[in-house]
Design a protein around this motif. Structure first.
Motif, PDB file in Angstrom:
ATOM      1  N   TRP A   1     -71.626 -12.732 -57.631  1.00  0.00           N
ATOM      2  CA  TRP A   1     -72.317 -13.272 -56.261  1.00  0.00           C
ATOM      3  C   TRP A   1     -73.629 -12.385 -55.831  1.00  0.00           C
ATOM      4  CZ3 TRP A   1     -67.656 -10.655 -57.794  1.00  0.00           C
ATOM      5  CH2 TRP A   1     -67.491  -9.462 -57.239  1.00  0.00           C
ATOM      6  N   PHE A   2     -74.056 -11.810 -57.104  1.00  0.00           N
ATOM      7  CA  PHE A   2     -75.351 -11.266 -56.853  1.00  0.00           C
ATOM      8  C   PHE A   2     -76.199 -11.334 -58.144  1.00  0.00           C
ATOM      9  CE2 PHE A   2     -72.124  -8.143 -57.805  1.00  0.00           C
ATOM     10  CZ  PHE A   2     -72.602  -7.511 -59.037  1.00  0.00           C
ATOM     11  N   ASP A   3     -77.520 -10.918 -58.056  1.00  0.00           N
ATOM     12  CA  ASP A   3     -78.150 -11.154 -59.419  1.00  0.00           C
ATOM     13  C   ASP A   3     -78.040  -9.910 -60.070  1.00  0.00           C
ATOM     14  OD1 ASP A   3     -79.874 -11.078 -61.264  1.00  0.00           O
ATOM     15  OD2 ASP A   3     -81.775 -11.411 -60.239  1.00  0.00           O
ATOM     16  N   PRO A   4     -77.287  -9.600 -61.064  1.00  0.00           N
ATOM     17  CA  PRO A   4     -76.985  -8.455 -61.800  1.00  0.00           C
ATOM     18  C   PRO A   4     -78.057  -7.603 -62.603  1.00  0.00           C
ATOM     19  CG  PRO A   4     -76.184 -10.151 -62.899  1.00  0.00           C
ATOM     20  CD  PRO A   4     -76.489 -11.008 -61.847  1.00  0.00           C
ATOM     21  N   THR A   5     -79.270  -8.495 -62.596  1.00  0.00           N
ATOM     22  CA  THR A   5     -80.574  -7.944 -63.384  1.00  0.00           C
ATOM     23  C   THR A   5     -81.504  -7.452 -62.348  1.00  0.00           C
ATOM     24  OG1 THR A   5     -81.812  -9.966 -63.048  1.00  0.00           O
ATOM     25  CG2 THR A   5     -80.425  -9.710 -64.779  1.00  0.00           C
ATOM     26  N   ALA A   6     -81.316  -7.609 -61.138  1.00  0.00           N
ATOM     27  CA  ALA A   6     -82.356  -6.993 -59.966  1.00  0.00           C
ATOM     28  C   ALA A   6     -81.914  -5.805 -59.471  1.00  0.00           C
ATOM     29  CB  ALA A   6     -82.264  -8.073 -58.627  1.00  0.00           C
TER      30      ALA A   6
ATOM     31  N   LYS B   1     -58.133 -12.247 -54.174  1.00  0.00           N
ATOM     32  CA  LYS B   1     -57.776 -13.559 -54.319  1.00  0.00           C
ATOM     33  C   LYS B   1     -59.093 -14.360 -53.979  1.00  0.00           C
ATOM     34  CE  LYS B   1     -52.893 -13.500 -53.952  1.00  0.00           C
ATOM     35  NZ  LYS B   1     -52.271 -12.549 -52.835  1.00  0.00           N
ATOM     36  N   VAL B   2     -59.838 -14.013 -53.110  1.00  0.00           N
ATOM     37  CA  VAL B   2     -61.045 -14.329 -52.595  1.00  0.00           C
ATOM     38  C   VAL B   2     -62.074 -14.785 -53.778  1.00  0.00           C
ATOM     39  CG1 VAL B   2     -63.151 -14.435 -51.171  1.00  0.00           C
ATOM     40  CG2 VAL B   2     -60.717 -13.912 -50.220  1.00  0.00           C
ATOM     41  N   VAL B   3     -62.395 -13.544 -54.532  1.00  0.00           N
ATOM     42  CA  VAL B   3     -63.317 -13.495 -55.517  1.00  0.00           C
ATOM     43  C   VAL B   3     -62.846 -14.461 -56.630  1.00  0.00           C
ATOM     44  CG1 VAL B   3     -64.055 -12.294 -57.534  1.00  0.00           C
ATOM     45  CG2 VAL B   3     -64.085 -11.419 -55.159  1.00  0.00           C
ATOM     46  N   GLN B   4     -61.571 -14.715 -56.994  1.00  0.00           N
ATOM     47  CA  GLN B   4     -61.025 -15.552 -57.976  1.00  0.00           C
ATOM     48  C   GLN B   4     -61.316 -16.978 -57.712  1.00  0.00           C
ATOM     49  OE1 GLN B   4     -57.036 -14.009 -58.980  1.00  0.00           O
ATOM     50  NE2 GLN B   4     -57.711 -12.314 -60.206  1.00  0.00           N
ATOM     51  N   ARG B   5     -60.853 -17.195 -56.095  1.00  0.00           N
ATOM     52  CA  ARG B   5     -60.892 -18.365 -55.440  1.00  0.00           C
ATOM     53  C   ARG B   5     -62.365 -19.012 -55.860  1.00  0.00           C
ATOM     54  NH1 ARG B   5     -59.060 -17.881 -50.765  1.00  0.00           N
ATOM     55  NH2 ARG B   5     -60.894 -17.912 -49.693  1.00  0.00           N
ATOM     56  N   LYS B   6     -63.346 -18.084 -55.444  1.00  0.00           N
ATOM     57  CA  LYS B   6     -64.708 -18.608 -55.290  1.00  0.00           C
ATOM     58  C   LYS B   6     -65.462 -18.604 -56.588  1.00  0.00           C
ATOM     59  CE  LYS B   6     -66.428 -17.498 -50.521  1.00  0.00           C
ATOM     60  NZ  LYS B   6     -66.885 -16.426 -49.483  1.00  0.00           N
ATOM     61  N   TYR B   7     -65.269 -17.316 -57.363  1.00  0.00           N
ATOM     62  CA  TYR B   7     -66.219 -17.294 -58.431  1.00  0.00           C
ATOM     63  C   TYR B   7     -65.604 -17.192 -59.926  1.00  0.00           C
ATOM     64  CZ  TYR B   7     -69.033 -15.330 -54.398  1.00  0.00           C
ATOM     65  OH  TYR B   7     -69.613 -15.568 -53.511  1.00  0.00           O
ATOM     66  N   MET B   8     -64.067 -17.609 -59.858  1.00  0.00           N
ATOM     67  CA  MET B   8     -63.893 -17.527 -61.194  1.00  0.00           C
ATOM     68  C   MET B   8     -64.027 -19.077 -61.971  1.00  0.00           C
ATOM     69  SD  MET B   8     -59.626 -17.572 -62.481  1.00  0.00           S
ATOM     70  CE  MET B   8     -59.511 -15.635 -62.363  1.00  0.00           C
ATOM     71  N   VAL B   9     -64.690 -19.104 -63.049  1.00  0.00           N
ATOM     72  CA  VAL B   9     -64.992 -20.185 -63.661  1.00  0.00           C
ATOM     73  C   VAL B   9     -64.100 -20.598 -64.741  1.00  0.00           C
ATOM     74  CG1 VAL B   9     -67.372 -20.194 -62.916  1.00  0.00           C
ATOM     75  CG2 VAL B   9     -66.876 -19.057 -64.941  1.00  0.00           C
ATOM     76  N   TYR B  10     -63.262 -19.750 -65.323  1.00  0.00           N
ATOM     77  CA  TYR B  10     -62.461 -19.987 -66.226  1.00  0.00           C
ATOM     78  C   TYR B  10     -61.193 -18.963 -66.502  1.00  0.00           C
ATOM     79  CZ  TYR B  10     -59.829 -20.305 -71.045  1.00  0.00           C
ATOM     80  OH  TYR B  10     -59.067 -20.691 -71.878  1.00  0.00           O
TER      81      TYR B  10
END
Length: 276
Positions: A131-136, A248-257
């Motif tokens: 949910w952020f840019d991990p390179t910045a 649960k919120v992270v999994q609902r919003k950001y899980m892609v597989y």
């Protein structure tokens, strides 16, 4: 297995949580000078170019612990590159707790790939977009590993939990000590969009950076494990309701597989641990 002779003893000596410097706690194991320790041991960088990637490992082995590290991932066009950050035991029936960061074209999200291996068997992939840019900037990626569960955390927010379900026949990592490893390597056969996007070597060298390693962990040596004073805090830690809700919120919003819902791979039904 011969490993079940491992004994856990708690040292009575006062030992503060250990925040190690890279020169004392780590060995750069491959990469021909592409891995570097800088800033008096406070910063470690790994680089990848067309000839080679690079990697490091901890000098010590751990059996249970809370391991934290701050990573700043390869910036810009990182397609085809993988930064792997994981705990792993030795041998053919190894245990492993994996973070892998799959690079992408500039502006597209990195995929954070997680997996748990027990006794040499993995196939438990869950993937997330961050949910952020991990390179910045640097962000903290942690593993809490105790007899109850393994929890993957990002900036102290739990994103995934693997419970100890030995009582229903799911093996759990609890006897084999693990080292922490990291490597930066080229995996353009599969890393980005299933291998469609290849590494752009004109952008090399690619570099990932590491700082603020902490191992609040039991150190294993010669078949014995000694735990720092105050270990009880994380040794018995379970997630409270607030943490469960955040996960649960992270999994609902950001899980892609999620392997647990992949009916193509598991036509006979999801693996046992998915149902508990």
């Amino acid at each position: 297995t011969p490993n079940n002779t491992l004994t856990v003893t708690t040292t009575t000596l006062f030992s503060p949580v250990f925040a190690g410097t890279f020169d004392t706690e780590f060995d750069i194991t491959w990469g021909d000078g592409r891995g570097k320790v800088l800033n008096n041991g406070g910063l470690l960088t790994l680089s990848l170019d067309r000839a080679s990637g690079s990697g490091f490992q901890t000098k010590k082995e751990y059996l249970f612990g809370k391991i934290d590290m701050q990573l700043k991932l390869v910036p810009g066009n990182s397609a085809g590159t993988v930064t792997a950050y994981y705990l792993k035991s030795k041998g053919d029936t190894w245990d492993e707790i994996d973070f892998e960061f799959l690079g992408n074209l500039t502006g597209d999200p990195y995929t954070m790939h997680t997996n748990v291996y027990t006794q040499g068997k993995g196939d438990r992939e869950q993937q997330f977009h961050l949910w952020f840019d991990p390179t910045a900037d640097f962000h903290t990626y942690s593993v809490l590993w105790n007899p109850h569960h393994i929890v993957f955390m990002v900036d102290d927010i739990p994103v995934r939990k693997f419970k100890n379900l030995q009582h229903i026949g799911v093996p759990y990592p609890k006897l084999q000590p693990m080292r922490l490893y990291s490597s930066l390597w080229n995996a353009d056969q599969w890393a980005t969009r299933g291998g469609l996007v290849k590494t752009d070597w004109s952008k090399a060298p690619f570099t990932a950076s590491y700082r603020n390693f902490r191992a609040d962990a039991c150190v294993s040596s010669g078949g014995k494990s000694s735990c720092p004073a105050g270990s009880t805090r994380w040794f018995s830690q379970r997630l409270d309701l607030t943490a469960e809700d955040k996960m649960k919120v992270v999994q609902r919003k950001y899980m892609v597989y999620n392997y647990c819902t992949d009916t193509k791979r598991f036509p006979q039904g999801a693996p046992k641990e998915c149902r508990h």
